[in-house]
Design a protein around this motif. Structure first.
Motif, short mmCIF file in Angstrom:
data_model
loop_
_atom_site.label_atom_id
_atom_site.label_comp_id
_atom_site.label_asym_id
_atom_site.label_seq_id
_atom_site.Cartn_x
_atom_site.Cartn_y
_atom_site.Cartn_z
N GLU A 128 39.25 72.47 84.79
CA GLU A 128 39.37 72.03 86.18
C GLU A 128 38.38 70.78 86.28
O GLU A 128 38.75 69.76 86.75
N SER B 261 47.01 74.88 89.90
CA SER B 261 46.07 75.49 89.36
C SER B 261 46.30 77.02 89.04
O SER B 261 47.20 77.52 89.68
N CYS C 67 48.93 68.23 86.96
CA CYS C 67 47.92 69.01 86.00
C CYS C 67 48.26 70.35 86.58
O CYS C 67 48.23 70.59 87.60
N SER D 81 48.23 74.83 84.82
CA SER D 81 47.86 75.96 83.86
C SER D 81 48.92 76.75 83.55
O SER D 81 49.63 77.06 84.46
N TRP E 243 40.96 76.39 78.68
CA TRP E 243 40.73 76.77 80.28
C TRP E 243 39.19 77.01 80.32
O TRP E 243 38.64 76.53 81.32
N TYR F 135 45.20 74.41 80.19
CA TYR F 135 45.61 73.39 81.00
C TYR F 135 46.37 72.37 80.37
O TYR F 135 46.00 71.75 79.43
#
Ligand SMILES: C[S@@+](CC[C@H](N)C(=O)[O-])C[C@H]1O[C@@H](n2cnc3c(N)ncnc32)[C@H](O)[C@@H]1O
Length: 266
Positions: free
Chosen positions: A28, A113, A143, A145, A234, A255
């Motif tokens: 992130e 996320s 975006c 994951s 990640w 991700y």
């Protein structure tokens, strides 16, 4: 009808857990840096915002920030946590499967996320991706994951649980036994043959139904609505650039960053 995952995420202790989280995951942080010159012009939607872990990092940068979650208790916690923040931010109860409260092409950047996309079934996952595409501006970015199916092969084998430290081996074997027990009749050959699977992993004591997918399958699943797909570890925040990196990766989750395709799919 409220599904079991949604019910679990509304529980007080689970909400408390997510409300005390603060740090960004390495991937992130990479993504935040990737867009560092653009945040001030981006209207951001943070789906599955939970207790607001990512809000503290992204809301001060974005032109405007909206956090949504299908658990009303998570949204109440965010409203309390950021009550005094003098930022252009808002929160709303909203399910990724039906974001009809937002017009087409509203957001420049959409984040889902910490594997939030993995808590609905396959059909609803595809529906969520379509909704995300609808509310995203062409040329903007998504975006998220997602759990990596390739991590389940070692996780399902007892010999990969062995360590030099006998206490670690004991703990690993107990967790391995529980994992196998609650996911019967799933086996290693079945995992090897699958492109995705829904399992109960150890998170929140094996109570969540969690979607796991192979990275290559995830790329194919995104292709209808998104292009310029990039994948990040990640834990290191580094991009996985080669086929071999992707094929051999056994991290629990990865991700993905991708761009909303122009035209067509609304
Ligand atoms: C693993 S938690 C992550 C919370 C937060 N993003 C974080 O990183 O700390 C997943 C969150 O996604 C939310 N969620 C799961 N499926 C959702 C859906 N279909 N629509 C909206 N929120 C969802 C859950 O309620 C939960 O708050």
């Amino acid at each position: 009808m409220i599904d079991p995952n949604q019910q679990l995420y509304a529980q007080r202790r689970i909400v408390q857990y997510y409300t005390q989280l603060q740090q960004l995951q390495p991937a992130e942080q990479t993504i935040l840096n990737l867009f560092r010159d653009r945040w001030a012009r981006m209207k951001m939607l943070d789906i599955g915002v939970g207790g607001g872990r990512t809000t503290a990092h992204f809301a001060p940068l974005a032109q405007e920030y909206v956090g949504i979650d299908y658990a009303a208790a998570m949204i109440a916690a965010c409203q309390q946590r950021f009550a005094t923040a003098s930022l252009p931010l808002s929160f709303a109860v909203c399910d990724a499967r039906d974001m009809s409260q937002f017009a087409d092409a509203t957001f420049d950047f959409i984040l889902f996320s910490f594997n939030g996309l993995d808590y609905v079934n396959h059909r609803d996952r595809l529906q969520s991706l379509q909704e995300i595409r609808r509310v995203g501006k062409p040329g903007g970015y998504f975006c998220f994951s997602s759990h990596n199916l390739q991590s389940l092969e070692p996780a399902f084998q007892w010999h990969t649980q062995l360590r030099w430290n006998p206490i670690s081996t004991y703990v690993n074997l107990v967790m391995w036994g529980l994992l196998r027990l609650v996911n019967q009749p799933l086996t290693v050959p079945k995992i090897q043959a699958a492109t995705h699977a829904i399992i109960k992993d150890e998170s929140h004591n094996f109570r969540l139904q969690t979607y796991y997918i192979r990275p290559q399958t995830q790329i194919a699943q995104l292709a209808a609505h998104f292009d310029h797909i990039r994948i990040y570890s990640w834990s290191t925040g580094l991009e996985l650039t080669s086929e071999s990196d992707l094929h051999h990766n056994t991290e629990s989750w990865l991700y993905y960053v991708c761009r909303f395709k122009s035209g067509g799919s609304h």
